[in-house]
Design a protein around this motif. Structure first.
Motif, PDB file in Angstrom:
ATOM      1  N   ARG A  27       0.866  -1.175   0.000  1.00  0.00           N
ATOM      2  CA  ARG A  27       0.000   0.000   0.000  1.00  0.00           C
ATOM      3  C   ARG A  27       0.906   1.230   0.000  1.00  0.00           C
ATOM      4  NH1 ARG A  27      -3.431  -3.394  -0.535  1.00  0.00           N
ATOM      5  NH2 ARG A  27      -5.433  -3.569   0.435  1.00  0.00           N
ATOM      6  N   HIS A  28       0.370   2.331  -0.489  1.00  0.00           N
ATOM      7  CA  HIS A  28       1.109   3.584  -0.524  1.00  0.00           C
ATOM      8  C   HIS A  28       0.579   4.494   0.582  1.00  0.00           C
ATOM      9  CE1 HIS A  28       3.127   7.124  -2.031  1.00  0.00           C
ATOM     10  NE2 HIS A  28       1.984   7.771  -1.957  1.00  0.00           N
ATOM     11  N   ALA A  29       1.489   5.042   1.364  1.00  0.00           N
ATOM     12  CA  ALA A  29       1.110   6.010   2.384  1.00  0.00           C
ATOM     13  C   ALA A  29       1.448   7.400   1.866  1.00  0.00           C
ATOM     14  CB  ALA A  29       1.846   5.734   3.686  1.00  0.00           C
ATOM     15  N   ALA A  30       0.439   8.258   1.759  1.00  0.00           N
ATOM     16  CA  ALA A  30       0.665   9.619   1.272  1.00  0.00           C
ATOM     17  C   ALA A  30       1.522  10.415   2.241  1.00  0.00           C
ATOM     18  CB  ALA A  30      -0.672  10.322   1.058  1.00  0.00           C
ATOM     19  N   GLY A  31       1.509  10.025   3.489  1.00  0.00           N
ATOM     20  CA  GLY A  31       2.313  10.705   4.506  1.00  0.00           C
ATOM     21  C   GLY A  31       2.646   9.738   5.612  1.00  0.00           C
ATOM     22  N   ASP A 156       0.439   5.605   7.712  1.00  0.00           N
ATOM     23  CA  ASP A 156      -0.845   6.296   7.728  1.00  0.00           C
ATOM     24  C   ASP A 156      -1.634   6.004   6.453  1.00  0.00           C
ATOM     25  OD1 ASP A 156       0.038   7.380  10.125  1.00  0.00           O
ATOM     26  OD2 ASP A 156       0.736   9.241   9.201  1.00  0.00           O
ATOM     27  N   GLY A 157      -2.961   5.858   6.603  1.00  0.00           N
ATOM     28  CA  GLY A 157      -3.823   5.646   5.449  1.00  0.00           C
ATOM     29  C   GLY A 157      -4.163   4.187   5.187  1.00  0.00           C
ATOM     30  N   GLU A 177      -7.060  -1.848   3.929  1.00  0.00           N
ATOM     31  CA  GLU A 177      -7.686  -0.537   4.130  1.00  0.00           C
ATOM     32  C   GLU A 177      -7.971  -0.391   5.618  1.00  0.00           C
ATOM     33  OE1 GLU A 177      -7.980   1.751   1.724  1.00  0.00           O
ATOM     34  OE2 GLU A 177      -7.019   0.295   0.409  1.00  0.00           O
TER      35      GLU A 177
END
Length: 182
Positions: A27-31, A156-157, A177
């Motif tokens: 998964r990609h964490a935007a921050g 995060d996310g 998720e």
């Protein structure tokens, strides 16, 4: 060629379940926050990581344990599964006593029941000077008399959750998720 000088071929490990062409789930964490944590002496490794991170709202993270003394430490190693239900199975806990953790990585997420979990692998030096390593039993490992530095990156996310993996036939810590029930 002498037997000790023979080159050994790597063994082929085939998981028992259906092949998943996407072996690594990501998964990609935007921050994400970067924190320097000091593990509190006298606490279990689990409590020394989970409690201060939960206090600042971090429930999923990747950490690097930079090394330090433990008054007591137990670990397991991955051995071939004698039942052949999976490729590996953890051994019974091995009591290492007082040790110096050379380096470790711990991932924080949720177990199958939604409770916090700390999955840690580390290299340790025992009192006799031998170097060992494996899967650390974080609830029974007690931080020694000095704080141990840990670098933390919050995830995060999304969350990490232990869920059954049909290919390996074992529960694994995997990205998902975020739960709405937070």
């Amino acid at each position: 060629m002498k037997p000790s000088a023979q080159i050994h071929r790597p063994r082929m490990l085939i998981h028992p379940g259906p092949f998943n062409p996407i072996r690594i789930q990501s998964r990609h964490a935007a921050g994400g926050r970067h924190i320097r944590l000091a593990l509190t002496p006298g606490l279990s490794l689990f409590d020394a990581i989970v409690k201060p991170l939960a206090a600042i709202g971090i429930k999923n993270a990747s950490t690097t344990i930079l090394g330090g003394y433990f008054d007591s430490l137990e670990y397991c190693v991955a051995r071939p599964d004698s039942t052949q239900q999976a490729v590996i199975a953890y051994s019974q806990p091995i009591h290492a006593g007082r040790v110096y953790m050379i380096f470790g990585n711990a991932t924080i997420g949720k177990n199958q029941h939604g409770e916090p979990i700390v999955h840690c692998h580390a290299a340790i030096r025992a009192e006799d000077g031998s170097v060992k390593g494996g899967h650390i039993i974080t609830h029974t490992c007690i931080v020694g008399n000095r704080p141990i530095p840990v670098l933390v990156t919050s995830l995060d996310g999304f969350e990490l959750r232990v869920t059954f993996d049909p290919e390996t036939n074992i529960p694994l810590l995997q990205p998902h998720e975020e739960s709405i029930d937070e």
